[in-house]
Structures are given as structure tokens and as C-alpha cells.
Scaffold this active site. Sequence first.
Site, PDB file in Angstrom:
ATOM      1  N   ASN A   1       0.827  -1.256  -0.150  1.00  0.00           N
ATOM      2  CA  ASN A   1       0.080  -0.122   0.049  1.00  0.00           C
ATOM      3  C   ASN A   1       0.912   1.092   0.306  1.00  0.00           C
ATOM      4  OD1 ASN A   1      -1.788   1.983   0.464  1.00  0.00           O
ATOM      5  ND2 ASN A   1      -2.330   1.505   2.535  1.00  0.00           N
ATOM      6  N   TRP A   2       0.913   2.041  -1.155  1.00  0.00           N
ATOM      7  CA  TRP A   2       1.922   3.060  -1.241  1.00  0.00           C
ATOM      8  C   TRP A   2       1.299   4.338  -0.582  1.00  0.00           C
ATOM      9  CZ3 TRP A   2       3.982   2.605  -7.068  1.00  0.00           C
ATOM     10  CH2 TRP A   2       4.574   1.424  -7.085  1.00  0.00           C
ATOM     11  N   LYS A   3       0.183   4.385  -0.258  1.00  0.00           N
ATOM     12  CA  LYS A   3      -0.495   5.365   0.582  1.00  0.00           C
ATOM     13  C   LYS A   3      -0.417   6.854  -0.386  1.00  0.00           C
ATOM     14  CE  LYS A   3       0.136   3.245   4.709  1.00  0.00           C
ATOM     15  NZ  LYS A   3       0.193   3.337   6.316  1.00  0.00           N
TER      16      LYS A   3
ATOM     17  N   GLY B   1       2.952  -1.240   4.431  1.00  0.00           N
ATOM     18  CA  GLY B   1       3.155   0.016   3.967  1.00  0.00           C
ATOM     19  C   GLY B   1       4.464   0.536   3.858  1.00  0.00           C
ATOM     20  N   GLY B   2       5.478   1.210   4.849  1.00  0.00           N
ATOM     21  CA  GLY B   2       6.292   1.902   4.749  1.00  0.00           C
ATOM     22  C   GLY B   2       7.496   0.978   3.753  1.00  0.00           C
TER      23      GLY B   2
ATOM     24  N   GLU C   1      -5.044  -5.598  10.943  1.00  0.00           N
ATOM     25  CA  GLU C   1      -3.992  -4.600  11.019  1.00  0.00           C
ATOM     26  C   GLU C   1      -4.294  -3.683  12.321  1.00  0.00           C
ATOM     27  OE1 GLU C   1      -1.991  -3.254   6.917  1.00  0.00           O
ATOM     28  OE2 GLU C   1      -3.989  -2.002   7.093  1.00  0.00           O
TER      29      GLU C   1
ATOM     30  N   GLU D   1      -6.468   4.281   8.245  1.00  0.00           N
ATOM     31  CA  GLU D   1      -6.254   5.752   7.854  1.00  0.00           C
ATOM     32  C   GLU D   1      -7.596   6.170   7.565  1.00  0.00           C
ATOM     33  OE1 GLU D   1      -2.766   5.327   5.792  1.00  0.00           O
ATOM     34  OE2 GLU D   1      -1.738   4.479   7.546  1.00  0.00           O
TER      35      GLU D   1
ATOM     36  N   HIS E   1      -9.167   0.663   5.437  1.00  0.00           N
ATOM     37  CA  HIS E   1      -7.903   1.095   5.898  1.00  0.00           C
ATOM     38  C   HIS E   1      -7.923   1.964   7.064  1.00  0.00           C
ATOM     39  CE1 HIS E   1      -3.745   2.292   6.616  1.00  0.00           C
ATOM     40  NE2 HIS E   1      -3.567   1.190   5.962  1.00  0.00           N
TER      41      HIS E   1
ATOM     42  N   GLY F   1       2.833   1.818  10.690  1.00  0.00           N
ATOM     43  CA  GLY F   1       3.607   2.935  10.573  1.00  0.00           C
ATOM     44  C   GLY F   1       4.228   3.171  12.116  1.00  0.00           C
TER      45      GLY F   1
ATOM     46  N   SER G   1       3.771  -2.775  10.312  1.00  0.00           N
ATOM     47  CA  SER G   1       5.324  -2.690  10.428  1.00  0.00           C
ATOM     48  C   SER G   1       5.895  -4.110  10.000  1.00  0.00           C
ATOM     49  CB  SER G   1       5.484  -2.267  11.767  1.00  0.00           C
ATOM     50  OG  SER G   1       5.203  -1.036  12.146  1.00  0.00           O
TER      51      SER G   1
END
Length: 251
Positions: free
Chosen positions: A10-12, A235-236, A168, A98, A96, A174, A214
Site C-alpha cells: 500500500n503506497w498510500k 506500508g512503509g 492490521e 487511516e 484501511h 507505521g 510494520s
Amino acid sequence: MKRRPLIAGNWKMNLSVIESRKLAEAIKKSASNATDRDVMIAPAFTSLSMVASALEGSRVLLGGQNVCWEEKGAYTAEISPPMLKELGCTFAIVGHSERRHIFHEDNVMINKRVKAAINFDLTPILCIGETLEERESNNTMPILESQLREGLQNLSLPSASAIVIAYEPVWAIGTGKTASNEQAQEAHAFTRKILADIFEKTIASQIRILYGGSVNPDNVDNLMSQDDIDGALVGGAALQPDTFDRIIHFN
Ligand code: PEP
């Protein structure tokens, strides 16, 4: 039973169109020899078209980071299922953390998104997870159960592969904190039990449940060795070609 692993990035709201193309090309190479697993990336909407052309001829799948419940109309800033499909997407992330916490999407809205995705033959990745406060007050399982029951309400599932769930924990996204293997496996087994109750046992045993929070090259192998963990939503670590390559090639 063994399910086919899915590693999803997921590149957000990161990466320009040019940066996205570069990373997509690297992932295309990485995934070319990982034939026993699926790899999916979800770039920003602005980069979908460029990434789709960069991925041409590859086995990497494409996804949207969200999807609207309507086909078209006055829904400023939303993206419809046919729009995602036109760009080559076969997946859409829904619910998600967020979206839930920053943009206040609730289970009712998330349920509409899940149903629309399935109606248009896009596979939703329904994200669920508890906050730190909910975990510390022993509310993890009730929260997961209500996110599943409300998010999947009145859903007729054409097949087990028509949906993916991502567990998640909000406190692990993150933050560099990962759920322990035991915490993650416990939440995944519980999720599968609720899915068996909502659908039926055979369907639940085939639905893929990803872990997210993470995930990195150091923890992916142990997480993936858990019975009910069928993949990762990253993510990251999905933004760096080397780390994502290592995650794709988990042992
Ligand atoms: C995510 O956003 O879905 C996620 C899991 O992020 P990270 O891997 O950075 O924790």
C-alpha cells in the site's frame, strides 16, 4: 489447508508518477520468479495508469487504495469500481485504518464499499484492527467481530477468493511495533472463526487473511509461518525496492 500467499503493498499518498513507475518496474522484476505467491501493489490514484503500463506483461496485480459504492455521479474525490477496472485494477483496499480514523469512515460505509467492489468483480481487501486502547482494555476480539459482521453484512460471496481480509492492529501501523507472532495468529484464528459463522466453514478456510502493521524483512518469515497468516499488507517497507523484494521472497 494451505492458501496461496498474497503480498500486498500500500503506497498510500507517497510517490510521484515518475517515482511510481520506477518502483513498479523494480517490483515487476522482483515478482517474476515468485511464482508460488501473488503480489499486488496499490499506488496513489494519480499513478495507477502509469503503473499499469509499467506492469504490462508481469504477474504483479494492481489495486486501488479505496473504492466508492456508486458507479458514477456527484461523489467528489471518490473513484468508482469501473474506473479502477478500466485502469487494470483487480483489487481495492477498503476500510484501511487511516480511512477509519482520519476520515471517519464507519462500518456502514465500509460495507457499501465492500459490496460494490464485489458486484463489479474487484476483490476488496477489507482491513480490520483494534486501537491500542481497545487492546489494553481487552476489547480486541469484540472490535474485530463487529468490524467483520458489520463490514460483511448482507454480503453474498460468489467464492472464497472474492474477498481478502487484512488484520492490521492500529497501534502497529507505521509505528515500527509489530504484533507478536502469537498475538497475530490469535487474531487471525479468531477472524477465521467469525468468517465461518458469517459464511460457512469451508469458505472461511479458503479466505486469505493478511497481516499488516510494520511488516519488514526481519519479521516477515516468522509471521508468514503462522497457520492462519496468508500474506502481508505492507506500508512503509513497500516503498523501498530492496525491502519489498525481501518481503515478496519470504521463506
Ligand atoms: C498499512 O498502512 O497498511 C501498513 C501496514 O503500514 P506499515 O507497514 O507502514 O505499518
